[in-house]
Write a protein that holds these residues in place. Structure first.
Motif, PDB file in Angstrom:
ATOM      1  N   MET A   1      58.639 -19.288  14.438  1.00 42.53           N
ATOM      2  CA  MET A   1      60.035 -19.324  14.892  1.00 42.53           C
ATOM      3  C   MET A   1      60.924 -18.679  13.841  1.00 42.53           C
ATOM      4  SD  MET A   1      61.827 -22.772  16.318  1.00 42.53           S
ATOM      5  CE  MET A   1      63.345 -23.035  15.451  1.00 42.53           C
ATOM      6  N   ALA A   2      61.821 -17.842  14.289  1.00 48.50           N
ATOM      7  CA  ALA A   2      62.694 -17.154  13.329  1.00 48.50           C
ATOM      8  C   ALA A   2      63.720 -18.114  12.734  1.00 48.50           C
ATOM      9  CB  ALA A   2      63.410 -15.999  14.024  1.00 48.50           C
ATOM     10  N   PHE A   3      64.016 -17.900  11.493  1.00 49.03           N
ATOM     11  CA  PHE A   3      64.969 -18.737  10.766  1.00 49.03           C
ATOM     12  C   PHE A   3      66.336 -18.066  10.874  1.00 49.03           C
ATOM     13  CE2 PHE A   3      66.991 -19.700   6.578  1.00 49.03           C
ATOM     14  CZ  PHE A   3      67.008 -21.077   6.667  1.00 49.03           C
ATOM     15  N   ARG A   4      67.255 -18.757  11.541  1.00 52.17           N
ATOM     16  CA  ARG A   4      68.564 -18.159  11.812  1.00 52.17           C
ATOM     17  C   ARG A   4      69.575 -18.681  10.797  1.00 52.17           C
ATOM     18  NH1 ARG A   4      70.749 -15.342  16.076  1.00 52.17           N
ATOM     19  NH2 ARG A   4      72.746 -16.227  16.672  1.00 52.17           N
ATOM     20  N   SER A   5      69.889 -17.830   9.812  1.00 56.09           N
ATOM     21  CA  SER A   5      70.832 -18.272   8.782  1.00 56.09           C
ATOM     22  C   SER A   5      72.053 -17.363   8.775  1.00 56.09           C
ATOM     23  CB  SER A   5      70.156 -18.244   7.408  1.00 56.09           C
ATOM     24  OG  SER A   5      69.800 -16.918   7.060  1.00 56.09           O
ATOM     25  N   ALA A   6      73.140 -17.893   8.248  1.00 55.04           N
ATOM     26  CA  ALA A   6      74.370 -17.104   8.139  1.00 55.04           C
ATOM     27  C   ALA A   6      74.981 -17.305   6.765  1.00 55.04           C
ATOM     28  CB  ALA A   6      75.368 -17.517   9.222  1.00 55.04           C
ATOM     29  N   VAL A   7      75.516 -16.238   6.210  1.00 58.62           N
ATOM     30  CA  VAL A   7      76.237 -16.291   4.934  1.00 58.62           C
ATOM     31  C   VAL A   7      77.691 -15.978   5.235  1.00 58.62           C
ATOM     32  CG1 VAL A   7      76.470 -15.275   2.634  1.00 58.62           C
ATOM     33  CG2 VAL A   7      74.189 -15.520   3.669  1.00 58.62           C
ATOM     34  N   ILE A   8      78.577 -16.858   4.789  1.00 62.05           N
ATOM     35  CA  ILE A   8      80.007 -16.668   5.053  1.00 62.05           C
ATOM     36  C   ILE A   8      80.614 -15.858   3.909  1.00 62.05           C
ATOM     37  CG2 ILE A   8      82.189 -17.811   5.623  1.00 62.05           C
ATOM     38  CD1 ILE A   8      79.968 -18.857   7.415  1.00 62.05           C
ATOM     39  N   THR A   9      81.376 -14.845   4.252  1.00 60.84           N
ATOM     40  CA  THR A   9      82.050 -14.040   3.223  1.00 60.84           C
ATOM     41  C   THR A   9      83.557 -14.264   3.293  1.00 60.84           C
ATOM     42  OG1 THR A   9      80.330 -12.357   3.287  1.00 60.84           O
ATOM     43  CG2 THR A   9      82.454 -11.703   2.361  1.00 60.84           C
ATOM     44  N   PHE A  10      84.112 -14.683   2.165  1.00 64.56           N
ATOM     45  CA  PHE A  10      85.568 -14.829   2.031  1.00 64.56           C
ATOM     46  C   PHE A  10      86.076 -13.629   1.236  1.00 64.56           C
ATOM     47  CE2 PHE A  10      83.768 -19.142   2.072  1.00 64.56           C
ATOM     48  CZ  PHE A  10      84.429 -19.675   3.165  1.00 64.56           C
ATOM     49  N   PRO A  11      87.375 -13.326   1.303  1.00 57.65           N
ATOM     50  CA  PRO A  11      87.885 -12.273   0.425  1.00 57.65           C
ATOM     51  C   PRO A  11      87.686 -12.751  -1.024  1.00 57.65           C
ATOM     52  CG  PRO A  11      89.571 -13.022   1.995  1.00 57.65           C
ATOM     53  CD  PRO A  11      88.425 -13.975   2.090  1.00 57.65           C
ATOM     54  N   GLY A  12      86.943 -11.997  -1.804  1.00 55.84           N
ATOM     55  CA  GLY A  12      86.693 -12.393  -3.190  1.00 55.84           C
ATOM     56  C   GLY A  12      85.334 -13.023  -3.413  1.00 55.84           C
ATOM     57  N   SER A  13      84.570 -13.248  -2.341  1.00 57.59           N
ATOM     58  CA  SER A  13      83.175 -13.671  -2.525  1.00 57.59           C
ATOM     59  C   SER A  13      82.452 -12.518  -3.207  1.00 57.59           C
ATOM     60  CB  SER A  13      82.492 -13.928  -1.179  1.00 57.59           C
ATOM     61  OG  SER A  13      83.075 -15.020  -0.515  1.00 57.59           O
ATOM     62  N   ASN A  14      81.562 -12.805  -4.145  1.00 58.15           N
ATOM     63  CA  ASN A  14      80.816 -11.702  -4.749  1.00 58.15           C
ATOM     64  C   ASN A  14      79.316 -11.982  -4.890  1.00 58.15           C
ATOM     65  OD1 ASN A  14      80.674 -13.393  -6.939  1.00 58.15           O
ATOM     66  ND2 ASN A  14      82.057 -12.230  -8.239  1.00 58.15           N
ATOM     67  N   CYS A  15      78.854 -13.108  -4.374  1.00 62.80           N
ATOM     68  CA  CYS A  15      77.421 -13.375  -4.397  1.00 62.80           C
ATOM     69  C   CYS A  15      76.872 -13.448  -2.983  1.00 62.80           C
ATOM     70  CB  CYS A  15      77.115 -14.680  -5.128  1.00 62.80           C
ATOM     71  SG  CYS A  15      77.754 -14.726  -6.799  1.00 62.80           S
ATOM     72  N   ASP A  16      77.665 -12.963  -2.019  1.00 63.57           N
ATOM     73  CA  ASP A  16      77.245 -13.081  -0.623  1.00 63.57           C
ATOM     74  C   ASP A  16      76.025 -12.212  -0.321  1.00 63.57           C
ATOM     75  OD1 ASP A  16      79.196 -11.171  -1.239  1.00 63.57           O
ATOM     76  OD2 ASP A  16      79.905 -10.996   0.813  1.00 63.57           O
ATOM     77  N   ARG A  17      75.974 -11.010  -0.927  1.00 62.14           N
ATOM     78  CA  ARG A  17      74.809 -10.143  -0.683  1.00 62.14           C
ATOM     79  C   ARG A  17      73.560 -10.727  -1.327  1.00 62.14           C
ATOM     80  NH1 ARG A  17      76.137  -3.887  -0.134  1.00 62.14           N
ATOM     81  NH2 ARG A  17      73.873  -3.893  -0.213  1.00 62.14           N
TER      82      ARG A  17
END
Lengths: 225, 78
Positions: free
Chosen positions: A1-17
């Motif tokens: 089963m695929a793992f469905r994850s999401a990363v939230i990006t705010f203005p000024g986030s810099n570890c999102d990638r």
């Protein structure tokens, strides 16, 4: 089963990638990217990550503005339904500001920004996020923060300790945190906030891989592996 | 209506910035400074019809973090 994850990006986030990279590499399914202005989250998420950085330039208080953004209302609702949420560094600050986790993160007691590898002791190895570690295990994970000094009143700290909600503790003083707390869980165990960056310790070229087990634990716990 | 909101750390909450400022004052040769606590001041210009309750709500929901901070609302005469 695929793992469905999401990363939230705010203005000024810099570890999102970095966070999306860690989730994608370890689960084998690319993480979805969600912008702070979105009112809705993608359907059927298994995991939500709030990344490090300096959302809204740390204006007002670290994480304060981000925690009131439209997407956070959806994250709070998802967390209350039991969707796992991991907040790292600024993500931890957003979680305390939003009320999903108790306490607050104050300026480091030594005033200085702290950027180095630290040793953490795994206090609770039974949570969704930490079952891949042994209780009492010491791991090395990088920190990079100016406001990581965890504060809560004595009663709250006693409750956190009594309920096994201290996930990680610093070995030695890093930033003045109460009882050297580095990461805490919510009462239901589906929300973890921590100042150290596990996503920066997932492959040998990072200088260490001790952060891998955190993601592996969560992925295994959620979709089996 | 002009309103000032004073936000300060609760007693007992460590204030590293206040401590550094204190140290700096002593370094400048000022004696007799017993303690320094740093806080924040917001100056709001709000509609005259804004209720005390709404002002309170603004403080609790955003301007102050009630875990670590106290606030005081001061209405400023025009």
């Amino acid at each position: 089963m695929a793992f469905r994850s999401a990363v939230i990006t705010f203005p000024g986030s810099n570890c999102d990638r970095d966070m999306a990279d860690a989730l994608g590499k370890i689960s084998g399914t690319p993480a979805l990217r969600v912008w702070h202005g979105d009112h809705d989250l993608p359907e059927g998420l298994d995991f939500i990550a709030l990344p490090g950085g300096f959302s809204y330039g740390d204006y007002l208080r670290c994480g304060a503005i981000a925690s009131r953004s439209p997407v956070m209302q959806a994250v709070i609702a998802a967390a209350e339904k039991g969707v796992p949420v991991l907040g790292v560094c600024n993500g931890f600050q957003v979680l305390t500001e939003s009320g999903l986790l108790p306490g607050a993160l104050l300026r480091n007691s030594g005033i200085r920004f702290v950027c180095r590898d630290v040793t953490l002791k795994v206090e609770n190895a039974q949570s969704l996020f930490t079952s891949g570690y042994e209780a009492g295990q010491e791991i090395s994970i990088p920190v990079a923060h100016h406001d990581g000094n965890y504060y809560a009143d004595a009663e709250t700290l006693d409750r956190l300790e009594g309920e096994g909600r201290v996930a990680f503790r610093y070995v030695g003083d890093v930033n003045g945190s109460a009882r050297q707390i580095a990461g805490v869980l919510n009462a239901a165990g589906n929300v973890l906030g921590m100042m150290p960056h596990p996503e920066r310790a997932i492959e040998a070229t990072h200088g260490g891989t001790d952060g891998r087990a955190l993601f592996e634990s969560a992925i295994k716990g959620l979709v089996g592996a | 209506m002009k309103v000032r909101v004073h936000v300060s750390l609760k007693p007992g909450v460590l204030d590293p910035q206040g401590r550094a400022i204190h140290h700096s004052l002593e370094g400048l040769g000022f004696s007799g400074v017993n303690d320094v606590r740093a806080g924040r001041l917001f100056e709001l210009d709000v509609a005259d019809s804004t209720s005390d309750e709404a002002l309170d709500d603004m403080c609790r929901k955003l301007l102050a973090n009630m875990v670590i901070e106290n606030y005081r609302i001061e209405k400023v005469a025009a």
